[in-house]
Design an enzyme around this catalytic site. Structure first.
Site, PDB file in Angstrom:
ATOM      1  N   CYS A   1       0.787  -4.413   8.285  1.00 25.25           N
ATOM      2  CA  CYS A   1       2.036  -3.811   7.799  1.00 25.25           C
ATOM      3  C   CYS A   1       2.291  -2.425   8.369  1.00 25.25           C
ATOM      4  O   CYS A   1       3.385  -1.889   8.222  1.00 25.25           O
ATOM      5  CB  CYS A   1       2.019  -3.770   6.270  1.00 25.25           C
ATOM      6  SG  CYS A   1       1.806  -5.403   5.555  1.00 25.25           S
TER       7      CYS A   1
ATOM      8  N   HIS B   1       7.246   1.106   4.084  1.00 26.53           N
ATOM      9  CA  HIS B   1       6.985  -0.328   4.218  1.00 26.53           C
ATOM     10  C   HIS B   1       7.371  -1.013   2.911  1.00 26.53           C
ATOM     11  O   HIS B   1       6.994  -0.556   1.817  1.00 26.53           O
ATOM     12  CB  HIS B   1       5.505  -0.535   4.541  1.00 26.53           C
ATOM     13  CG  HIS B   1       5.050  -1.936   4.364  1.00 26.53           C
ATOM     14  ND1 HIS B   1       5.714  -3.009   4.920  1.00 26.53           N
ATOM     15  CD2 HIS B   1       4.000  -2.459   3.673  1.00 26.53           C
ATOM     16  CE1 HIS B   1       5.099  -4.121   4.579  1.00 26.53           C
ATOM     17  NE2 HIS B   1       4.056  -3.815   3.818  1.00 26.53           N
TER      18      HIS B   1
ATOM     19  N   ASN C   1       7.728  -8.808   1.197  1.00 24.94           N
ATOM     20  CA  ASN C   1       6.953  -8.023   2.148  1.00 24.94           C
ATOM     21  C   ASN C   1       6.901  -8.784   3.477  1.00 24.94           C
ATOM     22  O   ASN C   1       6.241  -9.809   3.565  1.00 24.94           O
ATOM     23  CB  ASN C   1       5.553  -7.804   1.568  1.00 24.94           C
ATOM     24  CG  ASN C   1       4.630  -7.043   2.506  1.00 24.94           C
ATOM     25  OD1 ASN C   1       4.918  -6.874   3.690  1.00 24.94           O
ATOM     26  ND2 ASN C   1       3.501  -6.602   1.980  1.00 24.94           N
TER      27      ASN C   1
HETATM   28  N1  COA Z   1       2.453 -14.533 -12.086  1.00 25.77           N
HETATM   29  C1  COA Z   1       2.052 -14.384 -13.358  1.00 25.77           C
HETATM   30  N2  COA Z   1       0.907 -13.761 -13.695  1.00 25.77           N
HETATM   31  C2  COA Z   1       0.144 -13.280 -12.674  1.00 25.77           C
HETATM   32  C3  COA Z   1       0.511 -13.413 -11.335  1.00 25.77           C
HETATM   33  C4  COA Z   1       1.719 -14.073 -11.056  1.00 25.77           C
HETATM   34  N3  COA Z   1       2.163 -14.234  -9.799  1.00 25.77           N
HETATM   35  N4  COA Z   1      -0.438 -12.820 -10.572  1.00 25.77           N
HETATM   36  C5  COA Z   1      -1.367 -12.342 -11.401  1.00 25.77           C
HETATM   37  N5  COA Z   1      -1.015 -12.625 -12.673  1.00 25.77           N
HETATM   38  C6  COA Z   1      -1.724 -12.295 -13.908  1.00 25.77           C
HETATM   39  C7  COA Z   1      -3.188 -12.051 -13.676  1.00 25.77           C
HETATM   40  O1  COA Z   1      -3.902 -13.265 -13.685  1.00 25.77           O
HETATM   41  C8  COA Z   1      -3.532 -11.164 -14.849  1.00 25.77           C
HETATM   42  O2  COA Z   1      -3.700 -11.958 -15.996  1.00 25.77           O
HETATM   43  P1  COA Z   1      -4.868 -11.602 -17.055  1.00 25.77           P
HETATM   44  O3  COA Z   1      -4.488 -10.250 -17.587  1.00 25.77           O
HETATM   45  O4  COA Z   1      -4.725 -12.705 -18.047  1.00 25.77           O
HETATM   46  O5  COA Z   1      -6.127 -11.597 -16.282  1.00 25.77           O
HETATM   47  C9  COA Z   1      -2.267 -10.349 -15.055  1.00 25.77           C
HETATM   48  O6  COA Z   1      -1.207 -11.094 -14.444  1.00 25.77           O
HETATM   49  C10 COA Z   1      -2.327  -8.985 -14.434  1.00 25.77           C
HETATM   50  O7  COA Z   1      -2.822  -9.160 -13.126  1.00 25.77           O
HETATM   51  P2  COA Z   1      -3.046  -7.942 -12.209  1.00 25.77           P
HETATM   52  O8  COA Z   1      -3.637  -8.386 -10.927  1.00 25.77           O
HETATM   53  O9  COA Z   1      -3.759  -6.896 -12.992  1.00 25.77           O
HETATM   54  O10 COA Z   1      -1.550  -7.475 -11.964  1.00 25.77           O
HETATM   55  P3  COA Z   1      -1.052  -6.134 -11.387  1.00 25.77           P
HETATM   56  O11 COA Z   1      -0.337  -5.373 -12.420  1.00 25.77           O
HETATM   57  O12 COA Z   1      -2.096  -5.404 -10.598  1.00 25.77           O
HETATM   58  O13 COA Z   1       0.047  -6.662 -10.372  1.00 25.77           O
HETATM   59  C11 COA Z   1       0.320  -6.976  -8.018  1.00 25.77           C
HETATM   60  C12 COA Z   1      -0.352  -7.476  -9.268  1.00 25.77           C
HETATM   61  C13 COA Z   1      -0.156  -7.834  -6.841  1.00 25.77           C
HETATM   62  C14 COA Z   1       1.822  -7.104  -8.154  1.00 25.77           C
HETATM   63  C15 COA Z   1      -0.065  -5.460  -7.811  1.00 25.77           C
HETATM   64  O14 COA Z   1      -1.450  -5.295  -7.914  1.00 25.77           O
HETATM   65  C16 COA Z   1       0.388  -4.933  -6.487  1.00 25.77           C
HETATM   66  O15 COA Z   1       1.566  -4.754  -6.262  1.00 25.77           O
HETATM   67  N6  COA Z   1      -0.545  -4.632  -5.577  1.00 25.77           N
HETATM   68  C17 COA Z   1      -0.179  -4.240  -4.220  1.00 25.77           C
HETATM   69  C18 COA Z   1      -0.021  -5.489  -3.397  1.00 25.77           C
HETATM   70  C19 COA Z   1       0.638  -5.234  -2.075  1.00 25.77           C
HETATM   71  O16 COA Z   1       1.676  -4.634  -1.999  1.00 25.77           O
HETATM   72  N7  COA Z   1       0.013  -5.738  -1.000  1.00 25.77           N
HETATM   73  C20 COA Z   1       0.511  -5.619   0.327  1.00 25.77           C
HETATM   74  C21 COA Z   1       0.337  -4.239   0.826  1.00 25.77           C
HETATM   75  S1  COA Z   1       0.821  -4.118   2.474  1.00 25.77           S
END
Ligand code: COA
Length: 335
Positions: free
Chosen positions: A118, A260, A290
Site C-alpha cells: 500500500c 492511503h 482499500n
Molecule cells: N464482521 C463482523 N464481526 C467481525 C468481523 C466482520 N467482518 N471481523 C471481525 N469481527 C469480530 C471479531 O471476531 C471480534 O469478535 P469477538 O469480540 O467476539 O472476538 C470483534 O468483531 C472485534 O474484532 P476486532 O478484530 O477486535 O475488530 P477491530 O475493532 O480491531 O476492527 C479492523 C477490525 C480490521 C476493522 C481493524 O482492526 C482495522 O481497521 N485494522 C486495520 C486494517 C487495515 O487497514 N489494513 C490494511 C492496512 S494497509
C-alpha cells in the site's frame, strides 16, 4: 543524460480505472458472518470493485488508467522513457510492467515493477522523481495497480471486507528546479513486523526427493488488524510531521491530506493527531475499499476531476501498509 539544470519534477496528468463489477457490504454477508453495519462503522467502506472474468487482468486496469492520463495531455506513449508499475499482485512474478509497456505501445520506455504494497505508489513516485531530477530520464509514467481480490480468502471475515481492485496513474516530467512540484519526502521500513500483514510464500510439506528442494505457493493475505491499525495511527502522523518540518512547513500549510485509503477510522485518527480539519481530507474509500497501491492515485484523480484541487495547493500524501512500509510526500499542485 539530460542537463543537471533540470532538477525538478512536474506532474503533468493523472488517470484511474476501476473494474465494472461492484460488491456491496450486503453482498459480502452472503459469504461470511458479517453485516453492513459492522463493516461501515469499523471501516467506512460500503462497496468495492472486483476484477471479474477470465480474460481481464491487472494489465488491462493499469493500461486503462495510464491511457486516460496520456489522453488528458494528448501525449503519445512513445514519449515515455520509463514506466514504474507499483503492484504487489502482478500477473507474472517476473513482473507485469513490461506487459503494460507492450499494451500501451510505449515503445521507448524501459519498465519495471516496484513491490511495496500500500506504500507502493508513494515509493514509485519518489523513485520516478529521482530519475527525473538526476537528469537520467525526461518523462516517467508511474502506475499503482492492485487486484487483491485474487489473493483474499473470501471465507476470512477479518480481511475480505477490506479490499478492492483498481489502478491509478501519474505522468511526471523533468523541469527547471523552480517549477518543481515534489517538495520533499520521508520514507520508512520496519521489516521486524512484516508478519502483521503479509501474503507469504509457503513450502509444501514434502521435498523433491532427488534435489532436496521444497516448492510451494503463496498463501492468502493474513493480517493482524489491531496491530496494523496501531502501527498506522502512530507512525503516519510522525512521518508527516518529519516531512513537513524538513521543508519548514507546518500542518496549517496543508491544503489536502491524501492518505492511503485503508480505513476511515485510521484516516480520521491520523487527522485528529495532526489537528487537521476533516474538510481537508480526501476520502473515497467508501466506494472502493482499500485498493492498495492504487488507492492514492485513484483518490487524487477523482479529487482533480471534482475540481477540488487548486493551483499552489499543498498536498500531503502518505502511504502505509505491508512490509511494514510507510512514507510521505509533499507536493505543490500546479496546473
Ligand atoms: N464482521 C463482523 N464481526 C467481525 C468481523 C466482520 N467482518 N471481523 C471481525 N469481527 C469480530 C471479531 O471476531 C471480534 O469478535 P469477538 O469480540 O467476539 O472476538 C470483534 O468483531 C472485534 O474484532 P476486532 O478484530 O477486535 O475488530 P477491530 O475493532 O480491531 O476492527 C479492523 C477490525 C480490521 C476493522 C481493524 O482492526 C482495522 O481497521 N485494522 C486495520 C486494517 C487495515 O487497514 N489494513 C490494511 C492496512 S494497509
Amino acid at each position: 543524460m539530460k542537463s543537471l539544470m533540470m532538477q525538478g519534477t512536474r506532474i503533468l496528468a493523472t488517470g484511474s480505472a476501476v473494474p465494472n463489477s461492484g460488491l456491496s457490504n450486503e453482498q459480502i454477508t452472503q459469504l461470511v458472518d458479517t453485516s453492513d453495519e459492522w463493516i461501515s462503522t469499523r471501516t467506512g467502506i460500503q462497496e468495492r470493485r472486483l476484477l471479474t472474468g477470465s480474460n481481464t487482468s491487472i494489465i488491462d486496469l493499469a493500461t486503462l488508467a495510464a491511457s486516460k492520463a496520456l489522453d488528458k495531455i494528448s501525449m503519445s506513449p512513445c514519449q515515455i522513457d520509463l514506466i514504474i508499475l507499483a503492484t504487489s499482485t502482478p500477473n507474472d512474478l517476473f513482473g507485469s510492467a513490461s506487459q503494460v509497456q507492450a499494451k500501451l505501445k510505449a515503445l521507448n520506455a524501459v519498465s519495471f515493477d516496484l513491490t511495496a504494497a500500500c506504500s507502493g505508489f508513494v515509493l514509485a513516485m519518489i523513485t520516478a522523481s529521482q530519475f527525473l531530477q538526476s537528469g537520467s530520464y525526461d518523462t516517467v509514467l508511474v502506475i499503482g495497480a492492485d487486484v487483491l481480490s485474487k489473493w483474499i480468502d473470501w471465507s476470512d471475515r477479518n480481511t475480505c471486507i477490506l479490499f478492492g481492485d483498481a489502478a491509478g496513474a501519474m505522468i511526471l516530467q523533468s523541469c527547471l528546479k523552480n517549477n518543481n512540484q515534489i517538495l520533499g519526502f520521508q520514507l520508512n521500513t520496519n521489516g521486524d513486523h512484516y508478519s502483521q500483514l503479509c501474503l507469504s510464500y509457503k513450502n509444501n510439506k514434502s521435498k523433491n526427493p532427488v534435489l532436496g528442494i521444497y516448492q510451494g505457493s503463496f498463501n492468502y493475505i493474513s493480517m493482524n488488524g489491531k496491530e496494523v491499525y496501531k502501527f498506522a495511527v502512530s507512525q503516519v502522523p510522525l512521518s508527516i510531521l518529519k516531512c513537513l518540518n524538513s521543508l519548514n512547513l507546518s500542518v496549517s500549510d496543508i491544503s489536502w491530506l491524501l492518505l492511503h485509503q485503508a480505513n476511515k477510522r485510521i484516516i480520521t485518527a491520523v487527522a485528529d493527531k495532526l489537528s487537521i480539519s476533516l474538510s481537508k481530507i480526501i476520502i473515497n474509500l467508501n466506494k472502493y475499499g482499500n485498493t492498495s497501491a492504487a488507492s492514492i492515485p485513484l483518490a487524487l484523480d477523482e479529487a482533480i476531476s471534482q475540481n477540488k484541487i487548486f493551483n499552489n495547493d499543498i498536498l500531503v500524501m502518505s502511504g502505509f501498509g505491508a512490509g511494514l512500509t510507510w512514507g510521505t510526500a509533499v507536493i505543490k499542485w500546479k496546473y
